[in-house]
Scaffold this motif. Structure first.
Motif, PDB file in Angstrom:
ATOM      1  N   GLU A   1       5.623   2.154 -23.934  1.00  0.00           N
ATOM      2  CA  GLU A   1       5.742   1.259 -22.859  1.00  0.00           C
ATOM      3  C   GLU A   1       4.913   0.272 -22.451  1.00  0.00           C
TER       4      GLU A   1
ATOM      5  N   GLU B   1       4.789  -2.990 -22.263  1.00  0.00           N
ATOM      6  CA  GLU B   1       3.960  -4.618 -21.006  1.00  0.00           C
ATOM      7  C   GLU B   1       2.951  -5.361 -21.240  1.00  0.00           C
TER       8      GLU B   1
ATOM      9  N   ARG C   1       3.898  -8.057 -23.362  1.00  0.00           N
ATOM     10  CA  ARG C   1       4.808  -8.774 -22.703  1.00  0.00           C
ATOM     11  C   ARG C   1       3.818  -9.850 -21.453  1.00  0.00           C
TER      12      ARG C   1
ATOM     13  N   TRP D   1      -4.418  -6.304 -16.591  1.00  0.00           N
ATOM     14  CA  TRP D   1      -3.363  -6.159 -15.990  1.00  0.00           C
ATOM     15  C   TRP D   1      -3.073  -5.930 -14.558  1.00  0.00           C
TER      16      TRP D   1
ATOM     17  N   ASN E   1       3.152  -6.116 -12.469  1.00  0.00           N
ATOM     18  CA  ASN E   1       2.803  -4.914 -13.394  1.00  0.00           C
ATOM     19  C   ASN E   1       3.160  -3.922 -13.532  1.00  0.00           C
ATOM     20  N   SER E   2       2.555  -3.180 -14.018  1.00  0.00           N
ATOM     21  CA  SER E   2       3.514  -1.402 -13.444  1.00  0.00           C
ATOM     22  C   SER E   2       2.003  -0.433 -13.551  1.00  0.00           C
TER      23      SER E   2
END
Ligand code: ARG
Length: 588
Positions: A269, A273, A276, A356, A362-363
């Motif tokens: 993941e 991300e 992406r 990031w 962003n996570s």
């Protein structure tokens, strides 16, 4: 406790405003003088302001000094050299500061101006492998830094990021299933795992079939097949239990031990991300982060986060780890304590993290207004043998930490037996443990961490010089004064010193009141050796004081004042050594 440096700084600031209105300097810096002949504290503020405004520095210094209102605090203020302003404290104020420090439960260590939540990532050995010298240094340094940060009331989270995942497990599991020696595993599991790995990997390089079997084991592990997972778990558990023994011996503890495997499920993941968000891209079948705009990193290879065959890497795990610490733990700062060989790795991780954190959606961070933690790689040099090459055993193998500690204790025991044969066997053993382990830690921490140092048993265990035994002995000596005098050790119950008149008393007292500042200075750049140097200087000043000033035999009020100095010195030594992760003993 009264902060002398900020009192001086405030006074300088008002004086500057008076003689030089409109100057641009914000906070005048004040530091302790290295050479007592010049005074106790000094400031170069006049030189800085003069340079900015094209003024004559000495003249400006003289007018600033003339405008200072410090009669209460200073006996004398002088201008020296090219424009330094030097301060000599009043003995009566030094005595008052000592009294304050003795009554302060923190002994003069002020709280950090802005307390933060700091994650310290240190030690982090790899399972199935003995800790090498790099892990030893990381363990001592990381543990000390966590202690310092806690001492100034930061919130600290220690995390042992063990390497418990990776391609080596294919070979290990295959070896475990086919050629494990159970007896050897019982005796020394990590050594047995090292043997298994060595043998299988050697055989794999010659034998296609072994290579294939190891590869299949790795795939089975990744696919979560129960049998492989069980062996992997076993190896991890036994290795960690072995590490835990060492940590207990060293007095090191972790709040978390989230190894690489903990992050394994989140790696796909994270990579998805980053793609992406346009931070990672495909390159020759692999997924990489490029740093084309970075002046330093643009010339290095890109950072790979997924291999062509789909495997994830050390860097991928570190990105997932960072997200956990930023998002779940809300870290304000993260210290990564590893040797200098990982410099490029962390430069890349930090640069990728910047990108990031800056990408909308962003996570990495918990919310849109959250900030990326301050990321710092705390590097250190190598430990060298007598031949000035990285230290090895006589047979050329890396030194094992457990053996090193055994030898330290055995050597310390000999020294103690010689020094005090009257000590009970039990007290001797306890002292040998504290002295031996303390000496090894101190030899490491008293060095500027960036430099290599030569590991030398005689030097690190010497009872003279900048060593743990010398400092511990200074502590023991003070404790015995109290025992001899039949006096309870608690400084708070002693009357505050009304007089400090002897040179040696004053010299000792002036060093004592710098303790809190020194602890803060260590944290500025993560350099525990600054405190080691301080403690050594404190002990030599104590020696001189003790040689020239009788304590128990002195008449009041000197006796009380001197007992207080003794007690405070002992407490600062104990607390200071404690910050370095070193214990003290009462007798030796
Ligand atoms: N296990 C690694 C090694 O032995 C050190 C890990 C350091 N911490 C980190 N977050 N990468 O080299």
């Amino acid at each position: 406790m009264t902060d002398v440096r900020s009192l001086l700084s405030q006074a300088l600031s008002s004086a500057l405003d008076a003689v030089c209105p409109g100057h641009a300097l914000t906070v005048p810096s004040v530091s302790a003088c290295h050479d007592a002949r010049y005074g106790d504290y000094q400031s170069n503020v006049a030189m800085l302001v003069a340079a900015a405004g094209n003024l004559a520095p000495r003249e400006l210094a003289a007018s600033v000094a003339g405008a200072l209102r410090l009669e209460d605090l200073c006996a004398k203020v002088e201008v020296a050299g090219p424009g330094f302003i030097n301060f000599h404290l009043r003995p009566s104020r030094i005595a008052a500061l000592i009294a304050e420090m003795a009554a302060d439960p923190h002994n003069g260590i002020a709280s950090a101006a802005n307390p933060r939540r700091i994650v310290v990532d240190f030690s982090s050995p790899n399972t199935a492998k003995a800790m090498h010298v790099g892990h030893i240094r990381s363990t001592f340094l990381g543990d000390a830094l966590a202690r310092f940060a806690r001492a100034v009331r930061h919130e600290v989270i220690t995390d042992n990021h063990v390497g418990d995942w990776g391609a080596q497990f294919g070979m290990l599991i295959h070896g475990y299933n086919t050629r494990l020696d159970r007896e050897a595993e019982k005796r020394d599991p990590v050594a047995e795992f090292e043997r298994l790995y060595r043998e299988v990997s050697q055989e794999s390089s010659r034998n296609e079939e072994t290579r294939e079997k190891a590869r299949r084991e790795l795939a089975a592990l990744h696919a979560g097949e129960a049998e492989s997972v069980e062996v992997w778990k076993k190896i991890a558990e036994l290795s960690l239990a072995e590490f835990e023994k060492l940590y207990r011996r060293l007095g090191v503890r972790f709040d978390h031990c989230l190894g690489e495997s903990f992050y394994n499920p989140s790696l796909p993941e994270v990579v998805a991300e980053l793609r992406r968000l346009g931070i990672a891209e495909e390159s020759e079948g692999a997924i990489c982060v490029f740093f084309r705009e970075d002046p330093v990193l643009k010339d290095a290879a890109p950072m790979m986060i997924r291999k062509k065959d789909g495997a994830f890497l050390y860097a991928t795990t570190d990105l997932a780890t960072l997200r956990h610490r930023a998002r779940e733990w809300r870290a304000d700062e993260i210290l990564y304590v590893t040797d200098a060989r990982q410099k490029l790795h962390f430069q890349q991780i930090f640069a990728a993290a910047e990108k990031w954190a800056g990408a909308p959606g962003n996570s990495l961070l918990a919310s849109a207004d959250a900030r990326l933690p301050r990321l710092r790689h705390i590097v250190f040099g190598s430990v060298l043998g007598a031949d000035k090459k990285p230290i090895k055993t006589r047979s050329g193998d890396p030194i094992k930490l457990a053996d090193l500690l055994d030898e330290a204790e055995a050597r310390a025991l000999k020294i103690i037996e010689k020094k005090n044969p009257a000590l009970s066997a039990e007290a001797r053993r306890a002292a040998a443990r504290v002295l031996g382990i303390g000496a090894v830690k101190y030899a490491d921490l008293c060095q500027n961490r960036n430099l290599d140092y030569v590991f030398d048993w005689n030097k690190l265990l010497a009872l003279q010089g900048n060593t743990a035994p010398y400092l511990i002995y200074a502590y023991v000596r003070i404790r015995s004064i109290f025992r001899q005098g039949g006096i309870a050790p608690l400084g708070q119950t002693l009357p505050p010193p009304s007089v400090l008149s002897h040179d040696a008393e004053l010299a000792l007292a002036k060093k004592l009141i710098q303790f809190g500042d020194t602890v803060h200075a260590v944290l500025d750049d993560c350099r525990p050796h600054l405190l080691a140097g301080y403690l050594y200087e404190l002990s030599t000043r104590f020696s001189r004081f003790y040689e020239t000033c009788p304590v128990l035999k002195a008449a009041e009020p000197d006796r009380g004042a001197r007992l207080l100095l003794c007690d405070l010195t002992a407490r600062v030594l104990q607390r200071g050594l404690g910050l370095l992760g070193i214990e003290t003993i009462e007798e030796m």
